[in-house]
Design a protein around this motif. Structure first.
Motif, PDB file in Angstrom:
ATOM      1  N   PRO A  38       0.801  -1.222   0.000  1.00  0.00           N
ATOM      2  CA  PRO A  38       0.000   0.000   0.000  1.00  0.00           C
ATOM      3  C   PRO A  38       0.837   1.276   0.000  1.00  0.00           C
ATOM      4  N   LEU A  42       1.120   4.140  -2.866  1.00  0.00           N
ATOM      5  CA  LEU A  42       0.895   5.560  -2.575  1.00  0.00           C
ATOM      6  C   LEU A  42       2.009   6.407  -3.185  1.00  0.00           C
ATOM      7  N   TRP A 315      -6.954  14.235  -5.554  1.00  0.00           N
ATOM      8  CA  TRP A 315      -6.107  13.137  -5.092  1.00  0.00           C
ATOM      9  C   TRP A 315      -4.638  13.335  -5.442  1.00  0.00           C
TER      10      TRP A 315
ATOM     11  N   LEU B 160      -5.209   7.524   4.653  1.00  0.00           N
ATOM     12  CA  LEU B 160      -5.171   7.950   3.258  1.00  0.00           C
ATOM     13  C   LEU B 160      -4.565   6.881   2.362  1.00  0.00           C
ATOM     14  N   VAL B 161      -3.550   6.174   2.873  1.00  0.00           N
ATOM     15  CA  VAL B 161      -2.956   5.079   2.101  1.00  0.00           C
ATOM     16  C   VAL B 161      -4.044   4.094   1.700  1.00  0.00           C
ATOM     17  N   TRP B 162      -4.902   3.751   2.654  1.00  0.00           N
ATOM     18  CA  TRP B 162      -5.935   2.754   2.377  1.00  0.00           C
ATOM     19  C   TRP B 162      -7.124   3.332   1.630  1.00  0.00           C
ATOM     20  N   LYS B 163      -7.427   4.575   1.908  1.00  0.00           N
ATOM     21  CA  LYS B 163      -8.540   5.205   1.208  1.00  0.00           C
ATOM     22  C   LYS B 163      -8.248   5.253  -0.293  1.00  0.00           C
ATOM     23  N   TRP B 164      -7.000   5.480  -0.616  1.00  0.00           N
ATOM     24  CA  TRP B 164      -6.589   5.549  -2.014  1.00  0.00           C
ATOM     25  C   TRP B 164      -6.753   4.193  -2.693  1.00  0.00           C
TER      26      TRP B 164
END
Lengths: 350, 331
Positions: A38, A42, A315, B160-164
């Protein structure tokens, strides 16, 4: 060099690889994928252009449109792979698009405009890191400010924490005085009072002192920490008493003993507390969220959270700023991981 | 020692700053005597703890018996036990919508559900990881670091890492569509939102508990296992009969710690779901936060009363922990 396979086969206890070993390595491999994946995703995403981000399914690597300067056109033109009506393939630069018809030119011969249907062309892209996502929010949104606020809070709070907790630890380890046990118990008792249950009254106190909406309201309430006091006290208890007695004989003042003898000797424990404090402060969320209501006092964490709450989440900027929020922690992790893990093992706290 | 000029300069600067209070402190020492200097050294800490921990506990309790919307204590009229009465005003305690403060009860139930599931998942995952890391594996340090690093990330970054990844156009949905499925709006569905809230908080914190359990495992003497090997004890039996009983004290500590933290969960879940969809992932701390700071009319009294209830709950849990650790020390 050992081949990777030989490396995998090698074990501390030579012997055949059992079923449980295979399972263990599968578990660990899944773990690496789940834990690192993850964050890698990112970071990769944060370098993508807006249009690259909007693609579905997403591309793995950040890809940027290739463009070329063409004579007669002021700005660079995007390049496309175009399938011509006769079936041949050419690389052309797009001048404009009207409806589904794309108007392109050959960069080598920019006079003739070639018109093809939109679906006959695909963008020519290369691996490209888009730094715009990082630059823009730092310049045009308040993120530069948030970043500075976070750095300020982290540095000042850590200094205050080191000072007042080391002073208390000095008194509680080197000195004998009336009420010492009472203080020790009081310090332990504060462990049981997390900020979650005293949000309202701390807010009241901070407002009464007149600190509302200032960064000091974030810095001060958490400055005295039981973890800090105990970490330093345990360390100071192991110091040789003769050293301090000798200094007293030489008529050194208490402050001199503290500043010149005890503090330098306590550097390892101070370093651990510094790491902890930097992590706490950089990552702190609930309390700053309560006490900081003006955008110019936001820390990076609060700024990020406010930014993601906007209806049209941008985003590309959000991802880049999340990476910025992650950098100091990544550095701490890479260089100081051993101190943190041993610190946790020693105190059972984080 | 390093003799790099930069660190040298820094050390000198530090020494200079440390000497600044030297003169006034020496004066104080001459006035009150060396034996009382301990009080001077401890004073800043006592002030901070008093101002930001002990005084607030008092204010919290006082506020829970007052009403109105004013922030300052002198402007708040006393209302007796009314706030507690509001909180407990329920026709049916199992049905939050029958309560006067339905959000409080929703928060309580959600916290309970979240904590129960999260504790069991967290303990199982941490235990499994610790057991695997305690095996004779290569690059143990690296793998330990892999599981540990999310512990250092801020809750907002974690969210935010997971929301993305979870967003409608995200990586996970791309995988689902790639395998021929329909995209799922993970954070807009109550069940999924809860699932991911638990998943993400386990992801973020399991490394910490793994570390505690691993320390416990490594404290178990090796010769016990050698003896068991000699007796031809099977690995699974070794685990159940030897490892788990010897690890039990550490497991208990982890169990209670996860519970205490679980009840206080706010950060990651708030940043991930905002408590939604609706109130599906709104927990008790978020209720307190919202009631006092994020609603149109701040109700400090009600929030204070809810804090006191939460505080009592945590006190019971902490005393349980102390009792368990004390018992571990005795045996």
């Amino acid at each position: 060099m050992m081949s990777p396979l030989a490396l995998l086969r090698q074990r501390r206890n030579p012997g055949r690889i059992g079923f449980s070993d295979v399972l263990a390595y599968i578990y660990l491999a899944v773990g690496v994928f789940l834990m690192f994946g993850p964050v890698v995703w990112l970071v990769l995403s944060s370098f993508k252009t807006r249009s690259n981000l909007d693609e579905f399914p997403p591309t793995f690597l950040p890809l940027a449109q290739q463009s070329v300067a063409v004579k007669g056109y002021d700005s660079k033109l995007p390049l496309y792979n175009v399938t011509m009506p006769d079936g041949s393939k050419r690389v052309l630069a797009q001048v404009r698009r009207i409806g589904v018809i794309s108007q392109l030119v050959d960069p080598a011969a920019p006079q003739t405009i070639i018109k093809v249907n939109m679906d006959k062309r695909t963008a020519l892209r290369h691996l490209g890191l888009d730094w715009h996502n990082y630059e823009h929010p730092l310049r045009h949104f308040n993120f530069g400010r948030y970043l500075w606020n976070s750095v300020f809070v982290t540095v000042v709070a850590t200094l205050v924490t080191l000072l007042i907790n080391s002073m208390a630890a000095y008194a509680l380890s080197i000195h004998e005085f009336r009420g010492k046990n009472f203080f020790l118990v009081a310090v332990i008792a504060t462990l049981m009072v997390p900020i979650t249950i005293i949000l309202v009254p701390v807010f009241v106190v901070v407002n009464e002192i007149g600190l509302d909406n200032s960064l000091w309201a974030v810095i001060l309430p958490g400055a005295a920490t039981p973890t800090g006091v105990f970490l330093l006290r345990q360390y100071m208890l192991t110091m040789p008493r003769e050293l301090i007695e000798a200094a007293r004989m030489d008529k050194a003042s208490e402050w001199q003993i503290y500043a010149r003898i005890v503090m330098p000797l306590a550097l390892p424990a101070l370093a651990v507390l510094t790491i902890f404090s930097v992590m706490w402060r950089w990552n702190e969320f609930l309390w700053p969220l309560v006490v900081l209501s003006k955008s110019e006092t936001y820390t990076l964490q609060i700024g990020l959270n406010a930014f993601q709450g906007d209806l049209q989440t941008q985003w590309n900027y959000l991802l880049a700023m999340t990476v910025v929020a992650l950098i100091p922690i990544a550095l701490v992790f890479v260089f100081l991981q051993r101190f943190i893990t041993s610190g946790i093992a020693n105190t059972g706290m984080k | 020692m390093t003799t790099a000029p930069a660190s040298n300069l820094l050390a000198r600067l530090g020494r200079f700053i440390a000497e600044l209070p030297g003169a006034p402190m020496a004066l104080v020492e001459r006035v009150i005597g060396t034996s009382r200097m301990a009080y001077v050294f401890i004073l800043p800490n006592i002030l901070f703890f008093g101002l930001f921990v002990f005084l607030p506990i008092g204010i919290d309790i006082y506020y829970s018996f007052t009403g109105g919307t004013a922030l300052f204590p002198s402007q708040r009229p006393g209302v007796g036990g009314l706030q507690y009465h509001y909180l407990a005003d329920c026709k049916n305690f199992y049905d939050p919508s029958s309560c006067r403060e339905d959000y409080f009860w929703r928060g309580m139930w959600t916290s309970l559900k979240f904590t129960l599931i999260q504790v069991s998942v967290m303990v199982l995952v941490s235990l499994a990881t610790a057991l695997v890391l305690n095996m004779k594996i290569r690059a143990r340090g690296f793998f330990r670091a892999v599981y540990f690093f999310p512990v250092l990330l801020s809750p907002v970054v974690v969210a935010l890492v997971w929301k993305w990844i979870l967003q409608p156009q995200g990586l996970l949905n791309a995988a689902i569509v790639g395998m021929g499925g329909q995209p799922i709006l993970f954070l807009a569905d109550a069940g999924w939102a809860m699932f991911w809230a638990i998943f993400v908080s386990v992801w973020a914190h399991t490394g910490f508990y793994t570390l505690i359990l691993l320390a416990g495992l490594q404290a178990i003497p090796r010769d016990i296992y050698e003896a068991a090997d000699m007796d031809g004890t099977r690995p699974l039996r070794q685990l159940v009969r030897l490892t788990l009983p010897l690890l039990w004290p550490n497991l208990l500590v982890v169990l209670v710690l996860v519970t205490i933290r679980g009840v206080q969960t706010f950060d990651e879940v708030f940043a991930l779901t905002g408590g939604g969809p609706g109130t599906a992932t709104m927990m008790i701390v978020q209720y307190i936060y919202t009631t006092a700071f994020a609603s149109q009319v701040p109700d400090y009294g009600l929030a204070a009363a809810a804090s006191v209830v939460l505080g009592l709950l945590l006190l019971v849990l902490t005393l349980t922990q102390l009792w368990l650790t004390r018992r571990r020390g005795a045996t």
